[in-house]
Motif scaffolding. Sequence first.
Motif, PDB file in Angstrom:
ATOM      1  N   SER A   1       0.861  -1.356  -0.010  1.00 30.27           N
ATOM      2  CA  SER A   1      -0.129   0.067   0.037  1.00 30.27           C
ATOM      3  C   SER A   1       0.902   1.370   0.038  1.00 30.27           C
ATOM      4  CB  SER A   1      -0.837   0.015   1.342  1.00 30.27           C
ATOM      5  OG  SER A   1      -1.450   1.103   1.569  1.00 30.27           O
ATOM      6  N   SER A   2       1.969   1.355   0.808  1.00 28.95           N
ATOM      7  CA  SER A   2       2.710   2.416   0.920  1.00 28.95           C
ATOM      8  C   SER A   2       3.395   2.765  -0.532  1.00 28.95           C
ATOM      9  CB  SER A   2       3.420   2.558   1.951  1.00 28.95           C
ATOM     10  OG  SER A   2       4.267   1.516   2.170  1.00 28.95           O
ATOM     11  N   ASP A   3       3.713   1.531  -1.070  1.00 29.13           N
ATOM     12  CA  ASP A   3       4.567   1.515  -2.329  1.00 29.13           C
ATOM     13  C   ASP A   3       3.534   2.211  -3.354  1.00 29.13           C
ATOM     14  OD1 ASP A   3       6.605   0.810  -3.584  1.00 29.13           O
ATOM     15  OD2 ASP A   3       5.697  -0.783  -4.519  1.00 29.13           O
ATOM     16  N   TYR A   4       2.388   1.670  -3.488  1.00 31.14           N
ATOM     17  CA  TYR A   4       1.610   2.314  -4.548  1.00 31.14           C
ATOM     18  C   TYR A   4       1.249   3.873  -4.161  1.00 31.14           C
ATOM     19  CZ  TYR A   4      -0.077  -2.368  -6.008  1.00 31.14           C
ATOM     20  OH  TYR A   4      -0.586  -3.484  -6.653  1.00 31.14           O
ATOM     21  N   ALA A   5       1.203   4.098  -3.174  1.00 25.57           N
ATOM     22  CA  ALA A   5       0.877   5.475  -2.564  1.00 25.57           C
ATOM     23  C   ALA A   5       2.091   6.281  -2.967  1.00 25.57           C
ATOM     24  CB  ALA A   5       0.604   5.820  -1.035  1.00 25.57           C
ATOM     25  N   ALA A   6       3.281   5.960  -2.903  1.00 24.09           N
ATOM     26  CA  ALA A   6       4.477   6.350  -2.980  1.00 24.09           C
ATOM     27  C   ALA A   6       4.971   6.636  -4.601  1.00 24.09           C
ATOM     28  CB  ALA A   6       5.751   5.918  -2.479  1.00 24.09           C
TER      29      ALA A   6
ATOM     30  N   VAL B   1       2.178   7.256  -6.758  1.00 26.64           N
ATOM     31  CA  VAL B   1       1.292   8.064  -7.051  1.00 26.64           C
ATOM     32  C   VAL B   1       0.745   9.122  -6.089  1.00 26.64           C
ATOM     33  CG1 VAL B   1      -1.115   8.597  -8.187  1.00 26.64           C
ATOM     34  CG2 VAL B   1       0.441   6.550  -9.121  1.00 26.64           C
ATOM     35  N   PRO B   2       1.602  10.273  -5.549  1.00 24.27           N
ATOM     36  CA  PRO B   2       1.422  10.910  -4.588  1.00 24.27           C
ATOM     37  C   PRO B   2      -0.032  11.578  -4.452  1.00 24.27           C
ATOM     38  CG  PRO B   2       3.539  11.408  -5.148  1.00 24.27           C
ATOM     39  CD  PRO B   2       3.014  10.475  -6.306  1.00 24.27           C
ATOM     40  N   HIS B   3      -0.904  11.779  -3.718  1.00 23.21           N
ATOM     41  CA  HIS B   3      -2.168  12.427  -3.815  1.00 23.21           C
ATOM     42  C   HIS B   3      -2.532  12.837  -2.454  1.00 23.21           C
ATOM     43  CE1 HIS B   3      -6.028  13.268  -5.069  1.00 23.21           C
ATOM     44  NE2 HIS B   3      -6.750  12.750  -4.182  1.00 23.21           N
ATOM     45  N   ASN B   4      -2.701  14.420  -2.418  1.00 17.93           N
ATOM     46  CA  ASN B   4      -2.936  15.048  -1.227  1.00 17.93           C
ATOM     47  C   ASN B   4      -4.156  15.669  -1.722  1.00 17.93           C
ATOM     48  OD1 ASN B   4      -0.865  14.616   0.835  1.00 17.93           O
ATOM     49  ND2 ASN B   4       0.460  15.319  -0.497  1.00 17.93           N
TER      50      ASN B   4
ATOM     51  N   TYR C   1      -5.530   4.446  -0.781  1.00 13.39           N
ATOM     52  CA  TYR C   1      -6.138   5.866  -0.447  1.00 13.39           C
ATOM     53  C   TYR C   1      -7.521   5.660  -0.104  1.00 13.39           C
ATOM     54  CZ  TYR C   1      -1.969   8.429  -2.424  1.00 13.39           C
ATOM     55  OH  TYR C   1      -0.930   8.657  -2.526  1.00 13.39           O
ATOM     56  N   SER C   2      -8.080   6.497   0.703  1.00 14.53           N
ATOM     57  CA  SER C   2      -9.584   6.330   1.274  1.00 14.53           C
ATOM     58  C   SER C   2     -10.230   7.374   1.462  1.00 14.53           C
ATOM     59  CB  SER C   2      -9.680   5.259   2.347  1.00 14.53           C
ATOM     60  OG  SER C   2      -8.929   4.035   2.087  1.00 14.53           O
ATOM     61  N   ARG C   3     -11.575   7.696   1.732  1.00 15.08           N
ATOM     62  CA  ARG C   3     -12.376   8.578   2.175  1.00 15.08           C
ATOM     63  C   ARG C   3     -13.596   7.902   3.020  1.00 15.08           C
ATOM     64  NH1 ARG C   3     -12.458  13.748   0.411  1.00 15.08           N
ATOM     65  NH2 ARG C   3     -11.199  14.175  -1.404  1.00 15.08           N
TER      66      ARG C   3
ATOM     67  N   LEU D   1      -7.276   8.292  -9.626  1.00 15.49           N
ATOM     68  CA  LEU D   1      -6.075   7.890  -9.059  1.00 15.49           C
ATOM     69  C   LEU D   1      -5.940   6.264  -9.654  1.00 15.49           C
ATOM     70  CD1 LEU D   1      -6.580   8.786  -5.202  1.00 15.49           C
ATOM     71  CD2 LEU D   1      -4.834   8.955  -6.467  1.00 15.49           C
ATOM     72  N   TYR D   2      -6.778   5.620  -9.507  1.00 18.90           N
ATOM     73  CA  TYR D   2      -6.604   4.263  -9.904  1.00 18.90           C
ATOM     74  C   TYR D   2      -6.049   4.054 -11.385  1.00 18.90           C
ATOM     75  CZ  TYR D   2      -8.606  -0.644 -10.563  1.00 18.90           C
ATOM     76  OH  TYR D   2      -8.561  -2.021 -10.843  1.00 18.90           O
ATOM     77  N   LEU D   3      -6.640   4.944 -12.112  1.00 17.72           N
ATOM     78  CA  LEU D   3      -5.939   4.849 -13.652  1.00 17.72           C
ATOM     79  C   LEU D   3      -4.250   5.366 -13.438  1.00 17.72           C
ATOM     80  CD1 LEU D   3      -6.690   4.134 -16.359  1.00 17.72           C
ATOM     81  CD2 LEU D   3      -7.565   6.488 -16.779  1.00 17.72           C
TER      82      LEU D   3
END
Length: 315
Positions: free
Chosen positions: A122-127, A129-132, A161-163, A186-188
Amino acid sequence: MNLKQALEKILSEYLIEKESNSFSGNTLAEFLRSELPKIISNLLGVSDRYLVKGSAGKGVWTNVPWAAVLDKTVTDTPQKGFYLAYLFCEDGSGLYISLNQGVTDLKQQYGSSVRNALKVKSSDYAAQVPHNSPGVLTGPINLKTSQRMGLGELYENGAIYSRHYQTGALPANSELEAHLSEFIDLYLRIVINQSSQQSSTIAEDDEDGLSVEDGTRLREHKRIERNQKLAKKAKELQGYICKSCGFDFEKKYGALGKGFIEAHHLTPVSTLKGKKIGLDPKKDFTVLCSNCHRMIHKTEFVDRVEEFKAAYVVV
Ligand SMILES: [Zn+2]
Ligand SMILES: [Zn+2]
């Protein structure tokens, strides 16, 4: 019925149905399976790319009902790959829209260390594609699950990433729809990022003769080697001469070859499975010329350059 109404219907009815009514032929279960996916599909517009599924369980009620959007170039089942999902909390207190991972497949692959594997991935995916954005959570979520190692708990750890939406306080339908397109984007981005990485360094014949599982591990191995920071550091520390055959790109190609070498990760492919992976650029990597690098992957000495050299390399 719009998205908000559909989500609210599930939030308000699910626990009651689960606790008092049988699963078979249940209309709410059917709603999760067909109506909710239809509503989501309509919002995505005409596209061949996405498959939308929903579930209240298989034969019995699940603790964490869900609806998922699957990118068919990545996966056609929520059991593997990564995808976008609406996940409902077990206690009915709310739900998440979450970019999440196929936990079933990883559970088979990693066994008891699956939670950790999910978090690392998960942190690898997030790294990648950064999204804030205000309200977007990174990493584990809380689905109020009661069952250890159950699917719900794995989804908690698989979240990229979640809401979060609280029961009784869902935002306006237009906002929910905007969040859906935000997460589709984000997914794409992650999908494109992944495939460009994969196709650029894996030649078809490298995977020839490998089982699906070994092919996957090879790709994981390659992904680690492509970690620019680590690879660069390994090369700086270990130089630019092949540790196996002594090939020197600069000597052969002049200025063009200066500073050219490939970083090779020394974790044996068989132990990439769940075990802690060493990432020290000095001891967990070596440097090889392109030929030796491709050849070493065809042998059992992937993690032992000296033995590879003794067995195969004619100097
Ligand atoms: Zn070499
Ligand atoms: Zn390698």
